[in-house]
Design an enzyme around this catalytic site. Structure first.
Site, PDB file in Angstrom:
ATOM      1  N   GLY A  54     130.933 -48.082  88.583  1.00 57.91           N
ATOM      2  CA  GLY A  54     132.005 -47.481  89.616  1.00 57.91           C
ATOM      3  C   GLY A  54     133.527 -47.398  89.093  1.00 57.91           C
ATOM      4  N   SER A  55     133.985 -46.499  89.652  1.00 57.04           N
ATOM      5  CA  SER A  55     135.287 -46.196  89.137  1.00 57.04           C
ATOM      6  C   SER A  55     136.224 -47.199  89.388  1.00 57.04           C
ATOM      7  CB  SER A  55     135.855 -44.829  89.820  1.00 57.04           C
ATOM      8  OG  SER A  55     135.053 -43.528  89.523  1.00 57.04           O
ATOM      9  N   GLY A  56     137.545 -47.153  89.080  1.00 56.89           N
ATOM     10  CA  GLY A  56     138.334 -48.299  89.202  1.00 56.89           C
ATOM     11  C   GLY A  56     138.734 -49.055  88.086  1.00 56.89           C
ATOM     12  N   HIS A  57     138.037 -48.867  86.877  1.00 60.53           N
ATOM     13  CA  HIS A  57     137.996 -49.577  85.753  1.00 60.53           C
ATOM     14  C   HIS A  57     138.696 -48.868  84.536  1.00 60.53           C
ATOM     15  CE1 HIS A  57     135.812 -52.439  88.264  1.00 60.53           C
ATOM     16  NE2 HIS A  57     134.806 -51.488  88.067  1.00 60.53           N
ATOM     17  N   LYS A 105     126.836 -52.762  82.516  1.00 65.54           N
ATOM     18  CA  LYS A 105     127.403 -54.059  82.865  1.00 65.54           C
ATOM     19  C   LYS A 105     126.454 -54.737  83.851  1.00 65.54           C
ATOM     20  CE  LYS A 105     131.360 -52.571  84.629  1.00 65.54           C
ATOM     21  NZ  LYS A 105     130.739 -51.125  84.510  1.00 65.54           N
ATOM     22  N   ASP A 110     124.430 -51.418  89.219  1.00 63.17           N
ATOM     23  CA  ASP A 110     124.237 -50.666  88.037  1.00 63.17           C
ATOM     24  C   ASP A 110     122.848 -50.816  87.295  1.00 63.17           C
ATOM     25  OD1 ASP A 110     126.936 -50.061  88.498  1.00 63.17           O
ATOM     26  OD2 ASP A 110     127.808 -51.111  87.046  1.00 63.17           O
ATOM     27  N   HIS A 220     136.067 -56.742  90.151  1.00 62.05           N
ATOM     28  CA  HIS A 220     136.214 -56.170  91.607  1.00 62.05           C
ATOM     29  C   HIS A 220     136.820 -57.097  92.645  1.00 62.05           C
ATOM     30  CE1 HIS A 220     132.502 -54.732  89.427  1.00 62.05           C
ATOM     31  NE2 HIS A 220     132.995 -53.436  89.907  1.00 62.05           N
TER      32      HIS A 220
END
Length: 330
Positions: A54-57, A105, A110, A220
């Site tokens: 996911g994006s945001g990392h 991860k 995922d 998250h």
């Protein structure tokens, strides 16, 4: 909450376009996908090493595209796994005939989508695909999104060591072996001082009082192991380091990462690094490499994580090999 965005629905697309525009010699975007690959992928004579989530990392994962690290990085929506078909397209694009290693991860979405992608790539593209799952977070055995430990900042050290092994022309089995060895020898724990704010929601994803912090939290905002009143930087460092070192029990040389969660100044991360160095010295450990900065973030969350990699000669050598990526150069 103020954010520098245009439309929450365009957040990931516009971010990827910006990364491509900033690093045109390093990365390119596969058409009609949220997948970035290194500009020269596939690289002849080498195993492809890919990752995603996911994006945001950011800068994880696309920031580590380039020589000596990743060949491909797939981005999902914020805190959402990439789709299986886009992951499969990434795998095919990064295969030069030597096979592809997927570094995943440990989050259920995922893992499931990478499994699907591997099957699709093998069926549709006749690609040899192997997969490793990173589970370095020592805070909890299971979490909101995982069965088993979460995969967090230690993942970037897996990218580094596996990428270095691939760059020397090792075969797929050897690259996978190195990735698994890195996973077996790395541990991480983090803390949150504030919640992050997702672009779509526009408000904190969890409640945390002004006088509270949470230890052992995920990237998250998943619950940690303890919510407590404010602690000093030294006290936080001691709590995180103790958990990591108890789990890992290193005895010689180590590499460390003091990782910012996205909203913490570099100056505060160096304060954490100061105490961590003292603690490692007290334990008789030699620090071969100390990384300080934002490597695996959680949007604008304030806080940090501490990662320790127990080194032997092979991992120390691979960690020191050249890497040329937008987010890490060695």
């Amino acid at each position: 909450m103020k954010k520098l965005i245009n439309d929450a629905d365009d957040y990931v697309d516009e971010m990827l376009d910006g990364m491509t525009a900033a690093h045109p010699d390093a990365v390119r975007r596969l058409p009609d996908t949220k997948v970035l690959v290194r500009a020269d992928a596939p690289v002849e004579g080498t195993v492809g090493v890919v990752s995603g989530g996911g994006s945001g990392h950011e800068p994880t994962h696309a920031g580590y595209l380039g020589e000596g690290m990743l060949d491909g990085a797939a981005a999902g929506e914020v805190f959402t796994s990439p789709t299986g078909d886009e992951l499969a397209e990434m795998v095919r694009a990064c295969d030069a005939g030597e096979g592809v290693l997927c570094v995943v991860k440990n989050y259920e979405g995922d893992v499931m989508n990478f499994d699907t992608a591997a099957e699709m790539a093998e069926i549709q593209g006749d690609v040899d695909v192997e997969q490793v799952v990173v589970n370095d977070d020592v805070a909890v055995e299971d979490s909101t999104y995982t069965s088993g430990r979460r995969g967090v900042c230690g993942t970037i050290l897996v990218h580094k060591c596996a990428g270095a092994k691939a760059a020397e022309g090792a075969d797929l089995a050897e690259v996978k072996r190195v990735a698994e060895k890195t996973i077996d020898n790395v541990a991480t724990m983090g803390t949150a001082l504030t919640s992050c704010v997702t672009p779509a929601k526009g408000e904190p994803t969890f409640d945390l009082g002004d006088d509270e912090i949470e230890l052992g939290i995920g990237i998250h905002g998943e619950p940690g192991v303890e919510r407590t009143g404010m602690l000093s930087a030294d006290e936080v460092t001691e709590r995180l380091a103790a958990a990591v070192l108890d789990d890992l029990d290193p005895s010689g040389e180590v590499a460390t990462v003091v990782n910012g969660m996205g909203g913490t100044p570099l100056s505060e991360l160096y304060i954490v690094q100061r105490r961590l160095s003292q603690l490692l010295d007290d334990e008789g450990l030699d620090v071969r490499e100390a990384m300080v900065g934002d490597y695996m973030t959680s949007l604008d969350m304030c806080g940090c994580s501490i990662t320790v990699l127990d080194l032997d000669d092979e991992l120390a050598d691979l960690l020191a090999r050249p890497a040329d990526t937008p987010a890490l150069t060695v």
